[in-house]
Design an enzyme around this catalytic site. Structure first.
Site, PDB file in Angstrom:
ATOM      1  N   GLY A  37       0.822  -1.212   0.000  1.00 31.71           N
ATOM      2  CA  GLY A  37       0.000   0.000   0.000  1.00 31.71           C
ATOM      3  C   GLY A  37       0.852   1.257   0.000  1.00 31.71           C
ATOM      4  N   LYS A  92      -0.458 -16.205   3.644  1.00 30.43           N
ATOM      5  CA  LYS A  92      -0.837 -15.956   5.051  1.00 30.43           C
ATOM      6  C   LYS A  92      -1.985 -14.949   5.156  1.00 30.43           C
ATOM      7  CE  LYS A  92       2.355 -15.626   8.291  1.00 30.43           C
ATOM      8  NZ  LYS A  92       3.626 -15.253   8.953  1.00 30.43           N
ATOM      9  N   TYR A 146      -1.698 -16.999  -4.719  1.00 32.56           N
ATOM     10  CA  TYR A 146      -2.784 -16.004  -4.656  1.00 32.56           C
ATOM     11  C   TYR A 146      -4.126 -16.703  -4.858  1.00 32.56           C
ATOM     12  CZ  TYR A 146      -5.382 -11.725  -5.996  1.00 32.56           C
ATOM     13  OH  TYR A 146      -6.279 -10.683  -6.097  1.00 32.56           O
TER      14      TYR A 146
HETATM   15  P1  NAD Z   1      -3.188  -3.025  -3.229  1.00 32.11           P
HETATM   16  O1  NAD Z   1      -1.908  -3.778  -3.195  1.00 32.11           O
HETATM   17  O2  NAD Z   1      -3.169  -1.615  -3.698  1.00 32.11           O
HETATM   18  O3  NAD Z   1      -3.888  -3.053  -1.797  1.00 32.11           O
HETATM   19  C1  NAD Z   1      -3.766  -4.108  -0.900  1.00 32.11           C
HETATM   20  C2  NAD Z   1      -3.484  -3.521   0.479  1.00 32.11           C
HETATM   21  O4  NAD Z   1      -3.440  -4.600   1.441  1.00 32.11           O
HETATM   22  C3  NAD Z   1      -2.151  -2.786   0.552  1.00 32.11           C
HETATM   23  O5  NAD Z   1      -2.330  -1.490   1.106  1.00 32.11           O
HETATM   24  C4  NAD Z   1      -1.309  -3.674   1.456  1.00 32.11           C
HETATM   25  O6  NAD Z   1      -0.313  -2.959   2.174  1.00 32.11           O
HETATM   26  C5  NAD Z   1      -2.369  -4.316   2.344  1.00 32.11           C
HETATM   27  N1  NAD Z   1      -1.940  -5.579   2.958  1.00 32.11           N
HETATM   28  C6  NAD Z   1      -1.439  -6.685   2.344  1.00 32.11           C
HETATM   29  N2  NAD Z   1      -1.151  -7.620   3.252  1.00 32.11           N
HETATM   30  C7  NAD Z   1      -1.484  -7.121   4.470  1.00 32.11           C
HETATM   31  C8  NAD Z   1      -1.430  -7.613   5.803  1.00 32.11           C
HETATM   32  N3  NAD Z   1      -0.954  -8.832   6.084  1.00 32.11           N
HETATM   33  N4  NAD Z   1      -1.869  -6.824   6.810  1.00 32.11           N
HETATM   34  C9  NAD Z   1      -2.374  -5.574   6.567  1.00 32.11           C
HETATM   35  N5  NAD Z   1      -2.441  -5.054   5.324  1.00 32.11           N
HETATM   36  C10 NAD Z   1      -1.996  -5.817   4.300  1.00 32.11           C
HETATM   37  O7  NAD Z   1      -4.209  -3.891  -4.119  1.00 32.11           O
HETATM   38  P2  NAD Z   1      -5.710  -3.583  -4.568  1.00 32.11           P
HETATM   39  O8  NAD Z   1      -5.751  -3.615  -6.039  1.00 32.11           O
HETATM   40  O9  NAD Z   1      -6.227  -2.402  -3.858  1.00 32.11           O
HETATM   41  O10 NAD Z   1      -6.458  -4.893  -4.053  1.00 32.11           O
HETATM   42  C11 NAD Z   1      -7.258  -4.869  -2.873  1.00 32.11           C
HETATM   43  C12 NAD Z   1      -7.983  -6.201  -2.729  1.00 32.11           C
HETATM   44  O11 NAD Z   1      -8.806  -6.433  -3.882  1.00 32.11           O
HETATM   45  C13 NAD Z   1      -7.054  -7.403  -2.610  1.00 32.11           C
HETATM   46  O12 NAD Z   1      -7.593  -8.297  -1.656  1.00 32.11           O
HETATM   47  C14 NAD Z   1      -7.086  -8.013  -3.988  1.00 32.11           C
HETATM   48  O13 NAD Z   1      -6.845  -9.383  -3.964  1.00 32.11           O
HETATM   49  C15 NAD Z   1      -8.508  -7.692  -4.440  1.00 32.11           C
HETATM   50  N6  NAD Z   1      -8.606  -7.647  -5.906  1.00 32.11           N
HETATM   51  C16 NAD Z   1      -8.183  -6.559  -6.615  1.00 32.11           C
HETATM   52  C17 NAD Z   1      -8.300  -6.554  -7.997  1.00 32.11           C
HETATM   53  C18 NAD Z   1      -7.910  -5.353  -8.840  1.00 32.11           C
HETATM   54  O14 NAD Z   1      -8.076  -5.398 -10.071  1.00 32.11           O
HETATM   55  N7  NAD Z   1      -7.447  -4.263  -8.272  1.00 32.11           N
HETATM   56  C19 NAD Z   1      -8.804  -7.674  -8.666  1.00 32.11           C
HETATM   57  C20 NAD Z   1      -9.182  -8.777  -7.908  1.00 32.11           C
HETATM   58  C21 NAD Z   1      -9.107  -8.748  -6.528  1.00 32.11           C
END
Ligand code: NAD
Ligand code: UDP
Length: 310
Positions: A37, A92, A146
């Site tokens: 993030g 995890k 994933y």
């Molecule tokens: P992103 O990487 O911008 O956001 C994910 C956030 O989760 C980050 O801020 C990261 O620091 C935080 N994070 C990860 N592991 C963590 C932990 N153990 N503890 C606390 N925080 C943690 O990605 P995004 O695109 O915003 O995706 C958000 C969610 O949506 C995810 O679960 C992803 O799998 C899902 N998703 C996104 C898309 C897409 O197209 N953007 C598609 C399918 C699913």
């Protein structure tokens, strides 16, 4: 005033969701460990009395004092490059992190919405993908960390719903793009826009015949918000069914940016899905939702945002 927790709240989607929840009158508590993030995604919330933030890894026990009405569990690396670099953390957060988030929901008598993914369908043999399709996932391939974490997260979420009667929802998110993506997160939208704006060759993986369907972030967040207000517990696809090949997508980016970039072809990553398009019939019937931002408009807004960041 209702209180929502957003795990992954400093991420691309988590930060946009936070903005929508604040607009809807929620008090929001963000939880994030910044592994993928960006603190800058939350800069505009500084001083907002209805927003607070806890820096925490959700794979560790989550302790949040006070009442919570709803948890949006979005924490997880989401870009193929990120989860290839962070395989154990990805497994995890999908497993232990989801268990902790569900445990928090149970303890607080809160609802929970799981951010799941079209990757649950793997390299799909059914096209477009309906929620009934069980998928075609390679559990031991590089993307398995994933895909299987999210499939486990869905199973765990349904178990908490069936056994503990937690009010859960599951959204299967298809490729979404927009402002606040990281320029170097490796996903195709920031990668191609960055290359086009710098006049570098556009790196199409494989021969570019694989397809994706891109949804603008405001449409996705609207669907997710509506799902959170519904009483439906099984997975719902949210995405834009407008499908195009990755080569066509590269040409579109070159045209909209007015770039002189040429296209180069790089090796295709292992298990890269050949086709992807959501069937959004369920979301339409249940939520009265459909995407309204077309690709040209969404890309123009995204390119504008990236221009000052390249
Ligand atoms: P992103 O990487 O911008 O956001 C994910 C956030 O989760 C980050 O801020 C990261 O620091 C935080 N994070 C990860 N592991 C963590 C932990 N153990 N503890 C606390 N925080 C943690 O990605 P995004 O695109 O915003 O995706 C958000 C969610 O949506 C995810 O679960 C992803 O799998 C899902 N998703 C996104 C898309 C897409 O197209 N953007 C598609 C399918 C699913
Ligand atoms: N891709 C590409 N060049 C890049 C990044 C991605 O050609 O620089 C391709 C990738 O191989 C895939 C599609 O674009 O076929 C979408 O990739 P992304 O990483 O955005 O997400 P995915 O849908 O694979 O999870």
């Amino acid at each position: 005033m209702k209180t929502a927790v957003v795990t992954g709240g400093a991420g691309f989607l988590g930060s946009h969701l936070t903005d929508r929840l604040l607009l809807e009158g929620y008090r929001v508590i963000g939880v994030d460990n910044f592994i993928t993030g960006n603190p800058a995604n939350l800069d505009h919330l500084k001083g907002n009395p209805n927003y607070s933030f806890i820096e925490q890894d959700v794979t560790k026990y989550i302790d949040i004092p006070g009442e919570i009405d709803f948890i949006f569990h979005f924490a997880s690396p989401a870009s193929p490059i990120d989860y290839l670099e962070l395989p154990i953390q990805t497994l995890k957060v999908g497993s232990l992190g989801t268990h902790n988030a569900l445990g928090l929901a149970l303890a607080k008598k809160a609802g929970l919405l799981l951010a799941s993914t079209s990757e649950c369908y793997g390299d799909p043999l059914v096209h477009p993908q309906t929620e009934e399709y069980w998928g075609n996932v390679n559990p031991i391939g590089p993307r398995g960390v994933y895909d299987e974490a999210k499939r486990f997260a869905e199973a765990m979420t349904m178990a908490y719903h069936r056994y503990h009667h937690v009010d859960t929802k599951i959204v299967r998110i298809f490729n979404t793009y927009g402002p606040r993506m990281r320029l170097k997160d490796g996903r195709v939208v920031p990668a191609f826009i960055g290359e086009a704006l710098k006049g570098e060759p556009i790196s199409v993986f494989g021969d570019g015949s694989q397809t994706r369907s891109f949804c603008f972030v405001s449409d996705l967040i609207d669907g997710i918000y509506k799902l959170s207000q519904s009483d439906f517990h099984e997975p719902v696809n949210i995405g834009n069914p407008n499908e195009l090949t990755i080569k066509e997508f590269a040409e579109r980016i070159v045209r909209i940016t007015g770039s002189k970039s040429t296209i180069t072809f790089q090796p295709l990553p292992v298990d890269d899905p050949k086709q992807r398009r959501p069937d959004i019939t369920r979301a339409g019937k249940l939520l009265g939702w459909k995407p309204v931002v077309d690709l040209e408009t969404g890309l123009s807004r995204t390119i504008e945002w990236f221009k000052s960041r390249v």
